[in-house]
Every structure is written in C-alpha cells, then in structure tokens.
Design an enzyme around this catalytic site. Structure first.
Site, PDB file in Angstrom:
ATOM      1  N   GLU A  23      51.138 -26.556   9.195  1.00  0.00           N
ATOM      2  CA  GLU A  23      52.016 -26.629   8.018  1.00  0.00           C
ATOM      3  C   GLU A  23      51.393 -27.537   6.962  1.00  0.00           C
ATOM      4  O   GLU A  23      50.351 -28.152   7.180  1.00  0.00           O
ATOM      5  CB  GLU A  23      53.399 -27.181   8.393  1.00  0.00           C
ATOM      6  CG  GLU A  23      54.412 -26.126   8.831  1.00  0.00           C
ATOM      7  CD  GLU A  23      54.941 -25.285   7.674  1.00  0.00           C
ATOM      8  OE1 GLU A  23      54.411 -25.430   6.538  1.00  0.00           O
ATOM      9  OE2 GLU A  23      55.864 -24.485   7.895  1.00  0.00           O
ATOM     10  N   ASN A 153      62.181 -25.071   2.935  1.00  0.00           N
ATOM     11  CA  ASN A 153      60.809 -24.576   2.808  1.00  0.00           C
ATOM     12  C   ASN A 153      60.590 -24.038   1.402  1.00  0.00           C
ATOM     13  O   ASN A 153      61.492 -24.052   0.561  1.00  0.00           O
ATOM     14  CB  ASN A 153      60.542 -23.472   3.838  1.00  0.00           C
ATOM     15  CG  ASN A 153      59.926 -24.019   5.112  1.00  0.00           C
ATOM     16  OD1 ASN A 153      58.975 -24.797   5.077  1.00  0.00           O
ATOM     17  ND2 ASN A 153      60.472 -23.622   6.256  1.00  0.00           N
ATOM     18  N   ASP A 203      58.872 -19.017   4.505  1.00  0.00           N
ATOM     19  CA  ASP A 203      58.339 -20.330   4.896  1.00  0.00           C
ATOM     20  C   ASP A 203      57.736 -21.004   3.663  1.00  0.00           C
ATOM     21  O   ASP A 203      58.326 -20.958   2.595  1.00  0.00           O
ATOM     22  CB  ASP A 203      57.349 -20.179   6.044  1.00  0.00           C
ATOM     23  CG  ASP A 203      57.274 -21.421   6.920  1.00  0.00           C
ATOM     24  OD1 ASP A 203      57.176 -22.531   6.381  1.00  0.00           O
ATOM     25  OD2 ASP A 203      57.310 -21.288   8.161  1.00  0.00           O
TER      26      ASP A 203
END
Length: 299
Positions: A23, A153, A203
């Site tokens: 991430e 996100n 995301d």
C-alpha cells in the site's frame, strides 16, 4: 455511458517481493525514487528507478503511507500517528499523535494536496464498520474532516486543487468534495461520484494531468480511470488479483506503479494468482503529475 473493456498494456514487475499488504505508493521525482509499504509486515520499500535496485527497510510500527518533506526527510503515516523519517539513517521522530484514545484503529490511505496539506486516514484494525476517519494536516494542525468511514481509500485531488476525492471501500463508493485550492480544506459537503458495481472494491487512487482519477480495484485485478464527472473510461489489467495503490513515476510520469497484496488469500488462491503481492509498472498511455511535498509549519 457504456463502461470500457479491459486493456492489456505493457507491464513489468518492479519488485517480486510478495507484500502481505502492499500500500501507500509514492514517488519522489527529485531522486527518481518510488516508495511503498507492506503494512502488515511493518516494511517500507525504496525503489531506485534508474538502477532498478529495491531496498526493504524494517519499521518499528505499522506504516501505511508517506509524504516527502524535503530531500532528507519524509512524513510517515503510521498506526499511532505521524513520524518524521530521516531518509539517510531511517531514524523516526514522533510528530503528531492521531487517535491516541483508540488503539483499535490504525492508519490507512493518505496523499498530499497541491497546497501542501496532507490528508490522512484511520480505520479499524479489523475494518470495523464506520470506525475510520479522514484528517487534514494543515499548517501544523490536525483537523478531522470526515468521520464514520469504514475503510478510507482513494484520497487524491484534481490538478487545480479545487476538488478532493476519497472512497469508503466497504461501501464501494467514490466521493468528491469541493476544496479551497489554497488550503486543501473542504468548502462543501461530500457527494457520491461513482458507485462500483463491478467485481472488486475501490482502493488507492491518483489523478493524472487531464484530471482522470486512476483507482486500483482490489479483487478486480485492474486499475480503472474515472472522469471528474464520474464516468469510468478506461480499465487496465494488473497481473495480480488484489491491486491496491497506484502512483505515477518516471522522468515523464508516464508509468503507473501499482502495489498489490495477498492479504486474505489462502494457499490455493495464492497459487492461482502468480503475481500476488508484487509491485508493477504499467505503461498507462497517459501522463501523471509530480506528487506535492507536504508543508509542515505555519508558513
């Protein structure tokens, strides 16, 4: 309008390390260096794009995102707040505590507004419904912008800084909000821009020079591009089932770096997904923008 089919674009593997939860991708144009995290394993990755060398730095806490302060320092977003990191020796200095009264939460997505204001976020460690929030660090002060978000996100901003975007991955909704371009702070309430009804969930995201929002679709093995009006206009295949966060990299910002993860996948699922956890470079056929540096003080 009809949504696009999946495009196969030239793609290479930047790092074959299998991130448990890759991430927080970011890029420092001045040093031609990309950065990303494995949140669960407490690791920070540093990729020198000129040489292809990738280093892994261990962290004492779970980190999820970073911003560049200057050539020597980063602001690291972690499970218990923000730290200043010395790039040379990795030393972490506490800067701002976030949600000290709620150890059930950790950090998640973050990105810097063109003004230098950092948007950062929290979520429940087990993605508890409504447990997260989005904050702004502006002129050294931390302000909560939005609450009741389960999995924040897709934090990113229009090129002119007048619009902010974010998603709640649990709800699968991409939102937009009007911003003061000089401060990165909201001037309106947030509204729904796009509801994902395709396979997977929204995301991490980043915006290109044309204002298209490029959002990784976790569980959908792709990255989608949305207009500022909420139309999905492109979908690029990613060779991993769970892509997580994109950022534009390279001298001309024409490569899209995309992290991925194997979190939640059993052995059979991982075997069926050879690219799980890898970090990729996609020739997206569009041009990105340099990531702004975060402004730390009151000036």
């Amino acid at each position: 309008m009809a949504e696009p089919g999946i495009e196969i674009v030239p793609t290479t593997t930047l790092s074959g390390h299998r991130c448990h939860l890759g991430e927080g991708a970011n890029y420092d144009a001045a040093s031609n260096t990309a950065w990303w995290f494995d949140i669960v394993e407490r690791q920070l990755f540093e990729a020198h794009l000129g040489t292809g060398a990738v280093e892994c730095h261990g962290l004492p806490v779970m980190g999820s995102a970073l911003a560049i302060i200057d050539d020597r320092h980063q602001l690291i977003v972690t499970e218990d707040g923000l730290y200043i990191r010395d790039i040379g020796d990795g030393r972490l200095t506490p800067h701002v505590v976030i949600e000290a009264d709620n150890p059930a939460n950790r950090s998640n997505d973050a990105r810097v507004h063109p003004s230098g204001t950092l948007w950062t976020s929290t979520m429940g460690r087990n993605a508890e419904p409504g447990g997260g929030a989005i904050y702004a660090l502006h002129k050294g002060e931390l302000t909560r912008l939005f609450a009741g978000i389960s999995i924040p996100n897709a934090i990113c901003f229009s090129p002119d800084g007048t619009t902010g975007y974010f998603a709640d991955s649990r709800e699968n909704i991409l939102c937009r909000v009007g911003l003061d371009s000089a401060t990165g702070l909201p001037t309106s309430t947030a509204s729904s821009l796009y509801v994902n009804r395709s396979k997977g969930v929204l995301d991490g995201a980043v915006v290109d020079t044309d204002g298209l929002i490029w959002c990784a679709r976790w569980g959908g093995d792709c990255v989608d591009a949305y207009t500022a009006e909420g139309d999905r206009v492109r979908t690029l295949r990613v060779p991993a089932q769970q892509p997580s966060c994109p950022v534009f990299v390279g001298a001309d910002f024409r490569l899209l770096l995309v992290t991925s993860a194997w979190q939640g996948m059993d052995a059979a699922a991982r075997a069926a997904d050879p690219g799980h956890g890898h970090t990729f470079l996609l020739a997206a056929g569009t041009q990105g923008r340099p990531e702004p540096r975060v402004k730390m003080g009151a000036g």
